[in-house]
Design a protein around this motif. Structure first.
Motif, mmCIF file in Angstrom:
data_model
loop_
_atom_site.group_PDB
_atom_site.id
_atom_site.type_symbol
_atom_site.label_atom_id
_atom_site.label_comp_id
_atom_site.label_asym_id
_atom_site.label_seq_id
_atom_site.Cartn_x
_atom_site.Cartn_y
_atom_site.Cartn_z
ATOM 1 N N VAL A 85 8.278 4.255 12.435
ATOM 2 C CA VAL A 85 7.909 4.096 11.024
ATOM 3 C C VAL A 85 6.412 3.813 10.890
ATOM 4 N N ALA A 86 5.844 3.120 11.882
ATOM 5 C CA ALA A 86 4.402 2.842 11.856
ATOM 6 C C ALA A 86 3.602 4.141 11.899
ATOM 7 N N VAL A 87 4.041 5.083 12.732
ATOM 8 C CA VAL A 87 3.379 6.390 12.764
ATOM 9 C C VAL A 87 3.606 7.123 11.446
ATOM 10 N N SER A 88 4.799 6.968 10.881
ATOM 11 C CA SER A 88 5.104 7.619 9.605
ATOM 12 C C SER A 88 4.161 7.144 8.501
ATOM 13 N N LEU A 89 3.711 5.900 8.614
ATOM 14 C CA LEU A 89 2.773 5.364 7.630
ATOM 15 C C LEU A 89 1.522 6.239 7.557
ATOM 16 N N ILE A 90 1.042 6.679 8.725
ATOM 17 C CA ILE A 90 -0.145 7.529 8.778
ATOM 18 C C ILE A 90 0.160 8.917 8.210
ATOM 19 N N ILE A 91 1.291 9.490 8.619
ATOM 20 C CA ILE A 91 1.636 10.845 8.191
ATOM 21 C C ILE A 91 1.891 10.896 6.692
ATOM 22 N N ILE A 109 -4.775 -3.883 8.570
ATOM 23 C CA ILE A 109 -5.987 -3.228 8.058
ATOM 24 C C ILE A 109 -5.617 -2.030 7.186
ATOM 25 N N PHE A 110 -4.639 -1.260 7.631
ATOM 26 C CA PHE A 110 -4.234 -0.074 6.874
ATOM 27 C C PHE A 110 -3.668 -0.469 5.515
ATOM 28 N N ALA A 111 -2.808 -1.487 5.488
ATOM 29 C CA ALA A 111 -2.209 -1.917 4.225
ATOM 30 C C ALA A 111 -3.255 -2.526 3.302
ATOM 31 N N ALA A 112 -4.163 -3.347 3.859
ATOM 32 C CA ALA A 112 -5.196 -3.976 3.036
ATOM 33 C C ALA A 112 -6.135 -2.934 2.433
ATOM 34 N N SER A 113 -6.519 -1.942 3.227
ATOM 35 C CA SER A 113 -7.395 -0.890 2.706
ATOM 36 C C SER A 113 -6.665 -0.010 1.701
ATOM 37 N N ILE A 128 1.776 -0.459 0.982
ATOM 38 C CA ILE A 128 1.820 -1.925 1.070
ATOM 39 C C ILE A 128 3.224 -2.417 1.446
ATOM 40 N N PRO A 129 4.292 -2.056 0.709
ATOM 41 C CA PRO A 129 5.627 -2.486 1.164
ATOM 42 C C PRO A 129 6.004 -1.909 2.531
ATOM 43 N N LEU A 130 5.568 -0.683 2.811
ATOM 44 C CA LEU A 130 5.843 -0.113 4.136
ATOM 45 C C LEU A 130 5.144 -0.920 5.223
ATOM 46 N N GLY A 131 3.906 -1.325 4.955
ATOM 47 C CA GLY A 131 3.162 -2.126 5.921
ATOM 48 C C GLY A 131 3.834 -3.460 6.203
ATOM 49 N N ILE A 132 4.337 -4.103 5.160
ATOM 50 C CA ILE A 132 5.027 -5.393 5.334
ATOM 51 C C ILE A 132 6.292 -5.209 6.172
ATOM 52 N N LEU A 133 7.052 -4.146 5.870
ATOM 53 C CA LEU A 133 8.278 -3.866 6.633
ATOM 54 C C LEU A 133 7.966 -3.644 8.106
#
Length: 552
Positions: free
Chosen positions: A17-23, A84-88, A171-176
């Protein structure tokens, strides 16, 4: 199944899922760009930088953070990257100008560069043998699925809410992801304690930044002499010589300095960002050239299609996502085709078949792109193109690494990933420049044929190009400028067509570059797997992964 085993597989889910965040972020942004243009009024150059800022930083820092993660802890680096990704993403969602959005995208690139190499490292450190092959398959399938979901999600969020939610969803994805990784993923580190090549990292960043700046800004600042007054960071450019050739010269010098510095460090037994010895292997050297060129053709055209679909055909973001879904479905379907061909057809032939399909798909798309095309005609070409992307990217890494010694597989894998990212960055810059330059030339010629006065002509051309096509809708609404709007739509279609054909041309060069790769990669990979006891389907370890240690 033991608790430890269940924990490892649960950890794999959150890593994927972390990689999915980028995609998801990349595909959502592609669909949301036209809405961002309308809302923020950003120029076509800023449009390129919204896309390019992320890719540029991501490509430049991929090897750096992969190496640092081996020393400070891969789980720790992954968590920092997610934060960093979620904050940005919050900064991007709240942006009120193109400059703020571009700055946020730069920071997102930093977070993405921390996430990708550490996910591969953690999988490699956690799983062994056949389980590792299954883990990498899950990781790759998740990426394919998210590539299909991204355009739809982006279109729905942009249409039903606003483009701000295209970034807010992170943001919710980053928290998860953060909570899941904390609870299920074990920490791991590599055994290489040598200091990271900081000078090499700085040189790579400078080189990439200078190269991409020159390619993107050439049409604005002039390719050799300045085109009017220029301001850079609030300072007026003092010379007639454009900053573009200076930037390109810096890029050339940067490449030379990077190579010289790396060779010097290698002679002294110190770590380098790239293993230069590997480039003596023909399949590795030419394979990385092919990977760079293929990525240039694959990713660059994605900039043009959403703009054309929305500003010329008048689609909204959700409709654009539905059209582009054909591409993602083709790519997802290719995974099944590649799996069926495994062990029966040499991987290099799968790659070549994929590249041929890409050339047919993207080249054929250029022939049907017109201002009044029926969107149904786009779908078969997008599907074939997506099928080719799936076939080529699924097998290219294994083909490139076929002749690489097992002990050097990690650094070779990192180098190959970087080559792809460099190609993606150059693709957005080169094909974006082709799109907007050809649109400007075609519209200028068309308005001259209509007898439009020079002053009005220049104003119209500037508004259409600077808005990345967004001004076409306004021209259509005014009966007095309806003919000009038709000319603008035709010119933008011409620019999109030329960008797709340029992409097809680059892919043909990439196909030619595979001629020296041979066809024995599968057999050699299987042979080495038998010798080492590893699963041949598992990807080589990323940089610095020999002898990993895992802490529970």
């Amino acid at each position: 199944m033991t608790d430890l085993s269940r924990r490892r597989w649960a950890g794999l889910v959150f890593i994927s899922v972390a990689v999915s965040l980028i995609i998801v972020d990349s595909t959502i942004v592609n669909v949301a760009i036209p809405a961002i243009v309308d809302d923020l009024g950003i120029s076509s150059t800023e449009v390129q930088w919204v896309q390019e800022a992320y890719t540029l930083v991501f490509a430049a820092l991929l090897l750096v953070f992969g190496s640092i993660a081996d020393r400070v802890g891969r789980k720790r680096m992954l968590l920092i990257g997610v934060v960093i990704f979620a904050a940005s993403s919050i900064l991007a969602a709240l942006s009120t100008s193109g400059g703020l959005l571009i700055a946020a995208r730069f920071v997102q690139g930093v977070g993405g560069a921390m996430i990708l190499p550490t996910t591969l490292s953690l999988i490699n450190a956690t799983f062994r043998g056949r389980e590792r092959g299954i883990a990498f398959a899950v990781w790759g399938s998740t990426i394919g699925g998210m590539a299909a979901v991204g355009p739809l999600l982006g279109g729905w969020l942009t249409t039903a809410f606003s483009w701000h939610w295209a970034f807010g969803i992170n943001i919710p994805l980053g928290i998860l992801i953060f909570v899941g990784v904390m609870l299920t993923v074990a920490e791991s580190r590599g055994t290489d304690t040598r200091r990271t090549d900081g000078v090499g990292a700085a040189l790579s960043v400078i080189t990439m930044a200078a190269l991409v700046f020159g390619l993107i800004e050439g049409r604005n600042y002039g390719w050799w002499t300045t085109d009017g007054s220029i301001e850079l960071a609030g300072v007026t450019w003092p010379w007639e010589l454009s900053p573009v050739p200076i930037a390109l010269a810096v890029a050339v010098l940067g490449v030379a300095a990077f190579i010289a510095w790396g060779l010097q460090r290698r002679r002294r037994g110190r770590s380098t960002l790239l293993s230069f010895d590997l480039f003596r292997i023909p399949s590795f050297r030419n394979g990385n050239i092919a990977a760079t060129i293929v990525s240039l053709g694959e990713f660059g055209v994605i900039l043009a299609l959403p703009l054309w679909l929305q500003f010329v055909l008048g689609f909204d973001a959700l409709q654009t996502g539905l059209v582009l879904l054909a591409l993602a479905i083709g790519s997802f379907f290719a995974s099944g085709v590649a799996g069926a061909a495994s062990g029966k057809v040499a991987p290099v032939w799968v790659v070549r078949a994929g590249l041929i399909a890409e050339i047919i798909g993207i080249g054929g798309l250029g022939f049907v792109i017109t201002p009044d095309v029926n969107w149904v005609l786009l779908l078969p070409f997008l599907f074939v193109y997506g099928l080719g992307v799936g076939l080529a990217t699924a097998q290219l890494t294994g083909v490139v690494l076929a002749d690489v010694p097992v002990a050097e597989g990690g650094q070779a894998s990192g180098t190959q990933s970087t080559a792809r990212q460099v190609g993606a960055a150059l693709g957005i810059a080169v094909l974006g420049t082709i799109l907007f330059t050809s649109t400007s030339a075609a519209l200028t010629a068309s308005l001259d044929d209509q007898g439009v006065p020079a002053a009005q002509r220049d104003q119209v051309v500037s508004s259409v190009v600077d808005s990345a096509g967004g001004a076409i809708a306004g021209l259509r609404q005014n009966p007095d400028t309806a003919r000009i709007a038709d000319a603008a739509a035709q010119a933008f279609s011409d620019g999109t067509r030329y960008a797709t054909w340029a992409a097809a041309g680059f892919l043909m060069v990439g196909l030619a570059a595979t001629a020296s790769l041979g066809s024995g990669g599968a057999g050699r990979a299987q042979g080495r797997a038998a010798e080492t006891g590893e699963d041949a389907s598992a990807s080589p370890a990323p940089a610095g992964l020999s002898g990993p240690t895992v802490k529970e």
